[in-house]
Design a protein around this motif. Structure first.
Motif, short mmCIF file in Angstrom:
data_model
loop_
_atom_site.label_atom_id
_atom_site.label_comp_id
_atom_site.label_asym_id
_atom_site.label_seq_id
_atom_site.Cartn_x
_atom_site.Cartn_y
_atom_site.Cartn_z
N VAL A 150 1.01 -0.85 -0.18
CA VAL A 150 0.17 -0.25 0.31
C VAL A 150 1.16 1.41 0.44
CG1 VAL A 150 -2.04 1.63 1.51
CG2 VAL A 150 -1.92 -1.84 1.29
N ALA B 101 1.24 5.04 -0.73
CA ALA B 101 0.83 7.04 -0.72
C ALA B 101 1.32 7.60 -2.38
CB ALA B 101 1.80 7.76 0.26
N LEU C 62 -6.86 5.54 1.55
CA LEU C 62 -5.90 4.20 0.67
C LEU C 62 -6.81 2.32 1.75
CD1 LEU C 62 -2.03 5.12 2.34
CD2 LEU C 62 -3.82 5.74 0.16
#
Length: 362
Positions: free
Chosen positions: A280, A282, A320
């Motif tokens: 994951v 940014a 997210l």
């Protein structure tokens, strides 16, 4: 299979190139019995030391004939459990208890260790992205070249001790480095399971070939890695796992007597980071608010966290989401993020049939 038989079979499969020409020198004799603690040195010529050198701590504990293990810690200078546990081992171990040889480098990225940083303050390089190294390169590249050309060829096992460093918190785990050969892969798994961490995770670093473990694999060594907590801290729980894990691997290799001492929770789950989809990342510059706990089970599409924009309070945070079902293996430590920063790493169950087969072969 005995440790010596394993070493003989492994040596027969290996092709070792002659070391490249270099100017590295060492204060100890790698072939002498007993315990020696000294250094290997790289000539350096900075502004304040025209004919100086950088000394990297090096230790050898040897007794008779047997396997050789190379143990490395301080690959990144802000990862502390490995250097502490390895230093303790070197102070405590009696050469009479050893069958074979331990070569230990407890602070290999020495300038980064001194600075408490992931990368070297000398050249800005990440030691674990510098293999096979370059004797004509910068300090970090020269250290990698010495390990690659001079130490890997004389070792049978390689144990690489890591933690999450300042930027990540990681589940304390033993790490399987995928080998390029099926036989090497089985041996890596058997040795990694012997480490006895609560969690075992297979990580291929997205196919990265410049790491120390990948380079050791290419030379046919039996490779074991570890990740012990992180956050730029020292975890007592992770340190205990690391202490026991080092000795367990030495026992598995036949260098120390006895069977590995595995705790009840050892190898409780065997996982793998599946690839790019397990990360994951940014995409914005802001402050990251994690909403998933380390070690928790998450589902695809579940909110992983939010990125906040402190200077623009009118802007809604960016959400997210987790890209797959999995277990949170690693979580970002600093709140500040920018595009490309890793916020979470997810792991999934290692295929059951493979895990069972590998355990049986071990």
């Amino acid at each position: 299979m005995t440790a010596l038989k394993l070493v003989e079979e492994n040596a027969a499969l290996r092709k070792v190139a002659a070391p490249r020409r270099n100017s590295v020198f060492t204060s100890i004799d790698l072939d002498r019995d007993g315990k020696q603690i000294g250094f290997f040195a790289m000539p350096q010529s900075p502004h304040d030391d025209a004919w100086g050198s950088v000394q990297i701590p090096l230790a050898v504990v040897k007794n008779g004939i047997g396997p050789t293990i190379l143990i490395e810690a301080g690959n990144h200078g802000d990862e502390y459990e490995g250097p502490i546990a390895l230093g303790e081992l070197l102070r405590e171990i009696d050469p009479a208890d050893v069958s074979g040889r331990i070569i230990a480098i407890p602070a290999i990225n020495v300038r980064a260790v001194e600075a408490g940083t992931r990368t070297s303050p000398v050249d800005g390089l990440n030691f674990n992205r510098c293999f096979p190294g370059d004797f004509n390169g910068t300090l970090t590249q020269q250290i990698a070249a010495y390990v690659n050309d001079c130490l890997f060829p004389i070792a049978d096992y390689f144990l690489d001790l890591h933690s999450g460093g300042s930027s990540l918190m990681i589940l304390p785990a033993a790490i399987i480095e995928p080998s390029p050969t099926p036989e090497g892969h089985k041996r890596n798994i058997a040795a990694t399971l012997a480490f006895g961490a609560p969690t075992v995770v297979m990580v291929d670093n997205l196919g990265e070939t410049r790491t120390s473990t990948a380079a050791a694999n290419l030379q046919g060594l039996i490779v074991i890695g570890s990740e012990m907590a992180g956050g730029g801290l020292v975890s007592q729980d992770a340190l205990a796992i690391c202490r026991r894990g080092i000795r367990n691997v030495l026992k598995h290799a036949g260098i120390l007597k006895g069977a590995p001492e595995t705790a009840q929770e050892s190898n409780g789950r065997v996982l793998q980071v599946p690839g790019a989809e397990g990360y994951v990342m940014a995409d914005d510059d802001g402050v990251f608010e994690p909403l998933s706990e380390l070690g928790s089970t998450v589902t695809k599409g579940e909110i992983a966290g939010r990125i906040h924009f402190l200077r623009t309070p009118s802007r809604e945070p960016v959400v997210l989401r987790h890209p797959i079902d999995g277990v949170v293996f690693a979580k970002r430590q600093p709140g500040r993020v920018r595009p490309g920063n890793c916020c979470f790493v997810l792991a999934v169950e290692y295929p059951e049939a493979l895990a069972k087969g590998d355990r049986d072969d071990a």
